[in-house]
Design a protein around this motif. Structure first.
Motif, short mmCIF file in Angstrom:
data_model
loop_
_atom_site.label_atom_id
_atom_site.label_comp_id
_atom_site.label_asym_id
_atom_site.label_seq_id
_atom_site.Cartn_x
_atom_site.Cartn_y
_atom_site.Cartn_z
N THR A 165 25.16 2.35 22.35
CA THR A 165 26.44 2.74 22.17
C THR A 165 27.42 2.15 23.44
O THR A 165 26.94 1.68 24.23
N ASN A 274 31.88 8.41 17.33
CA ASN A 274 30.67 7.66 16.95
C ASN A 274 30.82 6.98 15.79
O ASN A 274 30.38 7.21 14.78
N ARG A 276 30.54 3.82 13.65
CA ARG A 276 29.20 2.98 13.39
C ARG A 276 29.50 2.11 12.30
O ARG A 276 30.51 2.39 11.54
N HIS A 298 29.06 2.68 18.31
CA HIS A 298 27.63 2.95 18.00
C HIS A 298 27.04 1.70 17.21
O HIS A 298 27.24 1.79 15.95
#
Length: 369
Positions: A165, A274, A276, A298
Protein backbone atom coordinates in the motif's frame (compact mmCIF):
# COMPACT_ATOMS: atom_id res chain seq x y z
CA UNK A 1 -7.26 31.42 61.24
CA UNK A 2 -5.04 28.35 61.21
CA UNK A 3 -7.76 26.38 59.43
CA UNK A 4 -8.10 29.16 56.86
CA UNK A 5 -4.33 29.20 56.27
CA UNK A 6 -4.28 25.44 55.74
CA UNK A 7 -7.19 25.72 53.31
CA UNK A 8 -5.37 28.43 51.35
CA UNK A 9 -2.22 26.29 51.27
CA UNK A 10 -4.18 23.29 49.96
CA UNK A 11 -5.83 25.44 47.31
CA UNK A 12 -2.48 26.85 46.19
CA UNK A 13 -1.02 23.33 46.03
CA UNK A 14 -3.98 22.17 43.94
CA UNK A 15 -3.52 25.08 41.52
CA UNK A 16 0.22 24.32 41.26
CA UNK A 17 -0.42 20.63 40.50
CA UNK A 18 -3.06 21.55 37.91
CA UNK A 19 -0.68 23.92 36.15
CA UNK A 20 2.07 21.29 36.29
CA UNK A 21 -0.24 18.64 34.81
CA UNK A 22 -1.37 21.00 32.07
CA UNK A 23 2.24 21.77 31.17
CA UNK A 24 3.37 18.17 30.98
CA UNK A 25 0.27 17.03 29.10
CA UNK A 26 0.26 19.81 26.54
CA UNK A 27 3.98 20.10 25.82
CA UNK A 28 4.39 16.58 24.57
CA UNK A 29 6.68 15.25 27.31
CA UNK A 30 6.37 11.52 26.88
CA UNK A 31 7.84 8.35 25.50
CA UNK A 32 10.67 7.73 23.09
CA UNK A 33 8.84 4.97 21.28
CA UNK A 34 11.77 3.66 19.28
CA UNK A 35 13.66 2.79 22.46
CA UNK A 36 10.62 1.40 24.24
CA UNK A 37 11.31 3.27 27.51
CA UNK A 38 10.21 6.51 29.11
CA UNK A 39 12.40 9.47 28.23
CA UNK A 40 11.85 13.12 29.05
CA UNK A 41 11.84 15.08 25.82
CA UNK A 42 10.61 18.64 25.30
CA UNK A 43 8.70 19.87 22.27
CA UNK A 44 7.32 23.09 20.91
CA UNK A 45 4.04 24.82 21.64
CA UNK A 46 1.14 22.95 20.08
CA UNK A 47 2.91 19.57 20.21
CA UNK A 48 -0.29 17.98 21.50
CA UNK A 49 -1.76 18.52 18.02
CA UNK A 50 1.26 16.82 16.50
CA UNK A 51 1.31 13.81 18.84
CA UNK A 52 -2.37 13.18 19.31
CA UNK A 53 -5.28 13.34 16.92
CA UNK A 54 -8.70 14.70 17.75
CA UNK A 55 -9.92 11.58 19.53
CA UNK A 56 -6.97 11.65 21.92
CA UNK A 57 -5.31 8.42 20.71
CA UNK A 58 -1.80 8.11 19.40
CA UNK A 59 -1.71 7.60 15.63
CA UNK A 60 -0.19 4.15 15.37
CA UNK A 61 0.56 2.53 12.02
CA UNK A 62 1.16 -1.24 12.03
CA UNK A 63 2.43 -3.61 9.36
CA UNK A 64 3.48 -7.26 9.15
CA UNK A 65 6.36 -8.00 6.77
CA UNK A 66 8.01 -11.29 5.82
CA UNK A 67 9.91 -12.88 2.98
CA UNK A 68 10.93 -10.48 0.21
CA UNK A 69 8.71 -7.61 1.42
CA UNK A 70 11.44 -5.51 3.09
CA UNK A 71 11.81 -2.88 0.35
CA UNK A 72 8.08 -2.76 -0.35
CA UNK A 73 7.38 -2.20 3.35
CA UNK A 74 9.98 0.54 3.61
CA UNK A 75 8.48 2.30 0.58
CA UNK A 76 5.03 2.18 2.19
CA UNK A 77 6.41 3.55 5.46
CA UNK A 78 8.23 6.29 3.57
CA UNK A 79 4.94 7.40 2.01
CA UNK A 80 3.36 7.60 5.46
CA UNK A 81 6.26 9.59 6.92
CA UNK A 82 6.37 11.97 3.93
CA UNK A 83 2.68 12.76 3.96
CA UNK A 84 1.85 13.58 7.54
CA UNK A 85 1.85 16.68 9.68
CA UNK A 86 1.45 14.74 12.91
CA UNK A 87 3.80 12.56 14.89
CA UNK A 88 3.05 8.91 14.19
CA UNK A 89 4.13 5.68 15.83
CA UNK A 90 5.11 2.76 13.62
CA UNK A 91 4.96 -0.90 14.62
CA UNK A 92 6.61 -3.49 12.40
CA UNK A 93 6.18 -7.18 13.12
CA UNK A 94 8.60 -9.25 11.11
CA UNK A 95 10.88 -12.25 10.84
CA UNK A 96 13.99 -12.35 13.00
CA UNK A 97 16.34 -11.95 10.05
CA UNK A 98 14.68 -8.67 9.00
CA UNK A 99 14.57 -6.96 12.39
CA UNK A 100 18.05 -5.45 12.11
CA UNK A 101 17.32 -4.15 8.58
CA UNK A 102 14.21 -2.32 9.73
CA UNK A 103 15.86 -0.93 12.86
CA UNK A 104 18.81 0.40 10.92
CA UNK A 105 16.80 2.09 8.17
CA UNK A 106 14.16 3.62 10.43
CA UNK A 107 16.78 4.96 12.85
CA UNK A 108 18.44 6.63 9.88
CA UNK A 109 15.12 8.13 8.81
CA UNK A 110 14.50 9.43 12.33
CA UNK A 111 17.68 11.47 12.09
CA UNK A 112 16.74 12.74 8.64
CA UNK A 113 13.24 13.79 9.73
CA UNK A 114 14.16 15.19 13.15
CA UNK A 115 12.28 12.39 14.93
CA UNK A 116 9.00 12.99 13.11
CA UNK A 117 7.96 9.46 14.05
CA UNK A 118 8.66 6.74 16.58
CA UNK A 119 8.99 3.06 15.83
CA UNK A 120 9.18 -0.40 17.31
CA UNK A 121 10.18 -3.59 15.51
CA UNK A 122 8.83 -6.83 16.97
CA UNK A 123 9.23 -10.55 16.18
CA UNK A 124 6.34 -12.66 14.93
CA UNK A 125 4.05 -14.20 17.55
CA UNK A 126 1.63 -16.97 16.59
CA UNK A 127 -0.42 -19.40 18.71
CA UNK A 128 1.73 -22.29 19.92
CA UNK A 129 -0.64 -24.76 18.35
CA UNK A 130 -0.21 -24.99 14.56
CA UNK A 131 2.34 -22.14 14.41
CA UNK A 132 3.68 -23.15 11.00
CA UNK A 133 0.18 -23.52 9.59
CA UNK A 134 -0.70 -19.98 10.63
CA UNK A 135 2.57 -18.61 9.24
CA UNK A 136 1.86 -20.09 5.81
CA UNK A 137 -1.82 -19.14 5.59
CA UNK A 138 -2.22 -17.22 2.31
CA UNK A 139 0.84 -14.88 2.10
CA UNK A 140 3.83 -15.46 4.41
CA UNK A 141 2.88 -14.43 7.97
CA UNK A 142 -0.10 -12.32 6.81
CA UNK A 143 -2.31 -14.08 9.37
CA UNK A 144 -0.29 -12.39 12.16
CA UNK A 145 -2.78 -9.53 11.86
CA UNK A 146 -5.54 -11.79 13.21
CA UNK A 147 -3.74 -11.99 16.56
CA UNK A 148 -2.74 -8.34 16.98
CA UNK A 149 -5.32 -7.59 19.70
CA UNK A 150 -3.41 -10.00 21.95
CA UNK A 151 0.10 -9.37 20.61
CA UNK A 152 -0.27 -5.59 21.08
CA UNK A 153 -2.02 -5.95 24.40
CA UNK A 154 -1.05 -2.49 25.70
CA UNK A 155 -2.17 -0.54 22.62
CA UNK A 156 -5.66 0.86 22.18
CA UNK A 157 -5.97 1.36 18.40
CA UNK A 158 -3.95 0.92 15.21
CA UNK A 159 -4.16 1.49 11.49
CA UNK A 160 -3.06 -1.80 9.94
CA UNK A 161 -1.98 -1.81 6.29
CA UNK A 162 -0.61 -4.44 3.95
CA UNK A 163 2.95 -3.96 2.74
CA UNK A 164 1.72 -3.29 -0.82
CA UNK A 165 0.00 0.00 0.00
CA UNK A 166 1.01 3.64 -0.45
CA UNK A 167 -0.39 6.73 1.23
CA UNK A 168 -1.46 9.49 -1.15
CA UNK A 169 -2.95 11.47 1.73
CA UNK A 170 -1.81 12.05 5.32
CA UNK A 171 -2.22 9.08 7.66
CA UNK A 172 -4.40 11.19 9.93
CA UNK A 173 -7.03 11.45 7.19
CA UNK A 174 -7.56 7.70 7.44
CA UNK A 175 -7.20 7.66 11.23
CA UNK A 176 -9.96 10.24 11.63
CA UNK A 177 -12.52 7.55 10.77
CA UNK A 178 -12.20 6.39 14.36
CA UNK A 179 -14.21 9.52 15.19
CA UNK A 180 -17.00 8.37 12.88
CA UNK A 181 -17.33 4.90 14.37
CA UNK A 182 -20.11 4.30 16.87
CA UNK A 183 -19.56 2.75 20.29
CA UNK A 184 -20.12 -0.82 19.08
CA UNK A 185 -17.86 -0.78 16.00
CA UNK A 186 -14.37 -2.19 16.49
CA UNK A 187 -12.90 -2.01 12.98
CA UNK A 188 -13.18 -0.17 9.67
CA UNK A 189 -12.70 -1.60 6.17
CA UNK A 190 -13.51 -0.78 2.55
CA UNK A 191 -15.69 -2.98 0.34
CA UNK A 192 -13.95 -5.69 -1.69
CA UNK A 193 -15.56 -4.32 -4.83
CA UNK A 194 -18.05 -1.78 -6.15
CA UNK A 195 -19.43 -3.74 -9.12
CA UNK A 196 -21.30 -7.03 -8.41
CA UNK A 197 -20.77 -8.17 -12.00
CA UNK A 198 -17.03 -8.61 -11.52
CA UNK A 199 -16.78 -8.92 -7.73
CA UNK A 200 -15.24 -12.05 -6.26
CA UNK A 201 -17.11 -12.98 -3.08
CA UNK A 202 -20.65 -12.93 -4.47
CA UNK A 203 -19.57 -15.11 -7.42
CA UNK A 204 -17.05 -17.56 -5.97
CA UNK A 205 -16.97 -17.61 -2.15
CA UNK A 206 -17.92 -20.88 -0.48
CA UNK A 207 -18.14 -19.37 2.98
CA UNK A 208 -20.08 -16.50 4.62
CA UNK A 209 -18.82 -12.97 3.98
CA UNK A 210 -19.73 -9.43 4.96
CA UNK A 211 -22.53 -7.62 3.11
CA UNK A 212 -23.32 -8.07 -0.58
CA UNK A 213 -19.72 -8.00 -1.89
CA UNK A 214 -17.42 -8.68 1.07
CA UNK A 215 -14.67 -6.43 2.42
CA UNK A 216 -10.97 -6.07 1.62
CA UNK A 217 -8.61 -6.22 4.59
CA UNK A 218 -5.61 -4.35 3.15
CA UNK A 219 -6.31 -1.10 5.02
CA UNK A 220 -7.90 -1.78 8.39
CA UNK A 221 -8.55 0.47 11.36
CA UNK A 222 -8.56 -1.72 14.46
CA UNK A 223 -9.81 -0.64 17.87
CA UNK A 224 -7.83 -3.29 19.72
CA UNK A 225 -9.47 -2.52 23.05
CA UNK A 226 -12.92 -3.30 21.68
CA UNK A 227 -11.60 -6.32 19.81
CA UNK A 228 -10.20 -7.70 23.06
CA UNK A 229 -13.53 -7.05 24.79
CA UNK A 230 -15.22 -8.89 21.92
CA UNK A 231 -12.71 -11.74 22.46
CA UNK A 232 -11.68 -11.57 18.82
CA UNK A 233 -8.95 -14.22 18.96
CA UNK A 234 -11.38 -16.70 20.50
CA UNK A 235 -13.44 -16.39 17.31
CA UNK A 236 -10.52 -16.69 14.91
CA UNK A 237 -9.30 -20.20 15.70
CA UNK A 238 -12.64 -22.07 15.61
CA UNK A 239 -13.67 -20.23 12.43
CA UNK A 240 -10.44 -21.28 10.77
CA UNK A 241 -10.94 -24.90 11.82
CA UNK A 242 -14.47 -24.89 10.43
CA UNK A 243 -13.82 -23.15 7.10
CA UNK A 244 -10.13 -23.91 6.42
CA UNK A 245 -10.92 -26.00 3.35
CA UNK A 246 -13.19 -23.30 1.89
CA UNK A 247 -11.17 -20.11 2.31
CA UNK A 248 -9.11 -18.70 -0.56
CA UNK A 249 -7.81 -15.37 0.70
CA UNK A 250 -6.59 -16.50 4.11
CA UNK A 251 -6.93 -13.97 6.92
CA UNK A 252 -9.19 -11.73 4.81
CA UNK A 253 -11.72 -14.54 4.49
CA UNK A 254 -11.67 -15.14 8.24
CA UNK A 255 -12.28 -11.42 8.82
CA UNK A 256 -15.20 -11.54 6.37
CA UNK A 257 -16.71 -14.52 8.14
CA UNK A 258 -16.53 -12.85 11.55
CA UNK A 259 -18.17 -9.65 10.32
CA UNK A 260 -20.80 -11.61 8.41
CA UNK A 261 -22.07 -12.82 11.78
CA UNK A 262 -21.38 -9.47 13.54
CA UNK A 263 -22.03 -6.74 10.93
CA UNK A 264 -22.79 -4.17 13.64
CA UNK A 265 -19.14 -4.34 14.71
CA UNK A 266 -17.79 -3.02 11.40
CA UNK A 267 -17.58 0.50 9.98
CA UNK A 268 -17.35 0.78 6.19
CA UNK A 269 -15.36 3.61 4.65
CA UNK A 270 -15.26 4.51 0.93
CA UNK A 271 -13.16 2.70 -1.68
CA UNK A 272 -10.78 5.68 -2.00
CA UNK A 273 -9.18 4.51 1.24
CA UNK A 274 -8.27 1.17 -0.34
CA UNK A 275 -8.01 1.85 -4.07
CA UNK A 276 -6.97 -1.25 -6.01
CA UNK A 277 -6.52 -2.19 -9.70
CA UNK A 278 -10.02 -3.69 -9.62
CA UNK A 279 -11.39 -0.16 -9.31
CA UNK A 280 -10.05 0.98 -12.68
CA UNK A 281 -8.76 -1.90 -14.83
CA UNK A 282 -11.98 -2.21 -16.83
CA UNK A 283 -13.62 1.11 -16.05
CA UNK A 284 -13.58 3.61 -13.22
CA UNK A 285 -15.93 2.30 -10.51
CA UNK A 286 -14.69 4.07 -7.35
CA UNK A 287 -16.82 7.21 -7.29
CA UNK A 288 -15.37 8.50 -4.01
CA UNK A 289 -11.90 8.53 -5.61
CA UNK A 290 -13.26 10.45 -8.60
CA UNK A 291 -14.71 13.06 -6.25
CA UNK A 292 -12.01 13.36 -3.57
CA UNK A 293 -8.96 11.58 -4.97
CA UNK A 294 -7.29 8.31 -4.00
CA UNK A 295 -6.29 8.30 -0.33
CA UNK A 296 -4.52 4.93 -0.07
CA UNK A 297 -3.30 3.05 -3.13
CA UNK A 298 -3.25 -0.74 -2.78
CA UNK A 299 -1.12 -2.52 -5.37
CA UNK A 300 -2.66 -5.91 -4.68
CA UNK A 301 -1.62 -9.01 -6.62
CA UNK A 302 1.82 -7.56 -7.38
CA UNK A 303 0.66 -4.56 -9.44
CA UNK A 304 3.39 -2.31 -8.00
CA UNK A 305 5.95 -4.59 -9.61
CA UNK A 306 4.40 -5.33 -13.00
CA UNK A 307 3.34 -3.38 -16.07
CA UNK A 308 -0.24 -4.68 -16.13
CA UNK A 309 -1.43 -1.23 -15.04
CA UNK A 310 1.64 1.05 -15.30
CA UNK A 311 0.10 3.77 -13.17
CA UNK A 312 0.56 1.59 -10.08
CA UNK A 313 4.22 0.79 -10.77
CA UNK A 314 4.83 4.45 -11.68
CA UNK A 315 3.55 5.75 -8.36
CA UNK A 316 5.52 3.10 -6.49
CA UNK A 317 8.66 4.08 -8.41
CA UNK A 318 8.29 7.75 -7.47
CA UNK A 319 7.99 6.92 -3.76
CA UNK A 320 10.81 4.38 -3.87
CA UNK A 321 13.22 6.83 -5.51
CA UNK A 322 12.45 9.77 -3.23
CA UNK A 323 14.95 10.42 -0.44
CA UNK A 324 13.50 11.69 2.82
CA UNK A 325 14.71 15.19 3.56
CA UNK A 326 14.72 16.28 -0.09
CA UNK A 327 12.28 18.76 -1.62
CA UNK A 328 8.99 16.93 -1.97
CA UNK A 329 7.80 18.99 -4.91
CA UNK A 330 10.92 18.89 -7.08
CA UNK A 331 12.21 15.45 -6.10
CA UNK A 332 8.91 13.59 -5.80
CA UNK A 333 5.88 15.32 -7.29
CA UNK A 334 7.46 16.45 -10.55
CA UNK A 335 8.97 13.02 -11.35
CA UNK A 336 5.62 11.44 -10.43
CA UNK A 337 3.79 13.63 -12.94
CA UNK A 338 6.23 12.56 -15.63
CA UNK A 339 5.84 8.89 -14.78
CA UNK A 340 2.05 9.18 -14.87
CA UNK A 341 2.19 10.84 -18.29
CA UNK A 342 3.98 7.77 -19.59
CA UNK A 343 1.33 5.49 -18.03
CA UNK A 344 -1.64 7.27 -19.59
CA UNK A 345 -2.49 4.62 -22.17
CA UNK A 346 -3.77 2.08 -19.61
CA UNK A 347 -7.31 2.16 -18.25
CA UNK A 348 -6.14 3.10 -14.76
CA UNK A 349 -3.86 5.75 -16.27
CA UNK A 350 -6.72 7.56 -18.01
CA UNK A 351 -7.72 9.24 -14.75
CA UNK A 352 -4.40 10.65 -13.43
CA UNK A 353 -6.08 13.44 -11.50
CA UNK A 354 -7.43 11.05 -8.86
CA UNK A 355 -3.91 10.04 -7.84
CA UNK A 356 -2.60 13.60 -7.63
CA UNK A 357 -5.50 15.40 -5.97
CA UNK A 358 -4.57 14.80 -2.33
CA UNK A 359 -0.85 15.14 -3.01
CA UNK A 360 -1.51 18.59 -4.48
CA UNK A 361 -3.50 19.54 -1.39
CA UNK A 362 -0.71 18.38 0.91
CA UNK A 363 2.05 20.14 -1.01
CA UNK A 364 -0.27 23.13 -1.62
CA UNK A 365 0.01 23.01 -5.39
CA UNK A 366 -2.56 24.96 -7.34
CA UNK A 367 -4.21 23.24 -10.30
CA UNK A 368 -2.79 25.88 -12.61
CA UNK A 369 0.76 24.55 -12.08
Amino acid sequence: MRVLAVARLCFALLVFLSVLYFYFYHTGIGVNYSEGKSTIESSSVGAIKRIFNSNGHNITLAVVACGDRLQETLTMLKSAIMLTKQHIKIIIITEDNLIENFNEKLAQWQETTNNAFGFKVMPLTFPKDNTQEWRKLFKPCASQRLFLPNVLSEIDSILYVDTDTLFLTPVEDVWDHFNQMNSSQMAALAPEHEDPNVAWYNRFARHPYYGPLGVNSGVMLMNLTRMRQFQWVDYVIPIYKRYKLKITWGDQDIINIIFHFHPDKLFIYPCRYNFRPDHCMYMSVCKSAERAGVAVLHGSRGFFHSEKQPVFSSIYRAFEEFQLGNDIYEEFFMPLENYLDLAGDSNCGKIPGIYLKNLKNFIDIKDTL
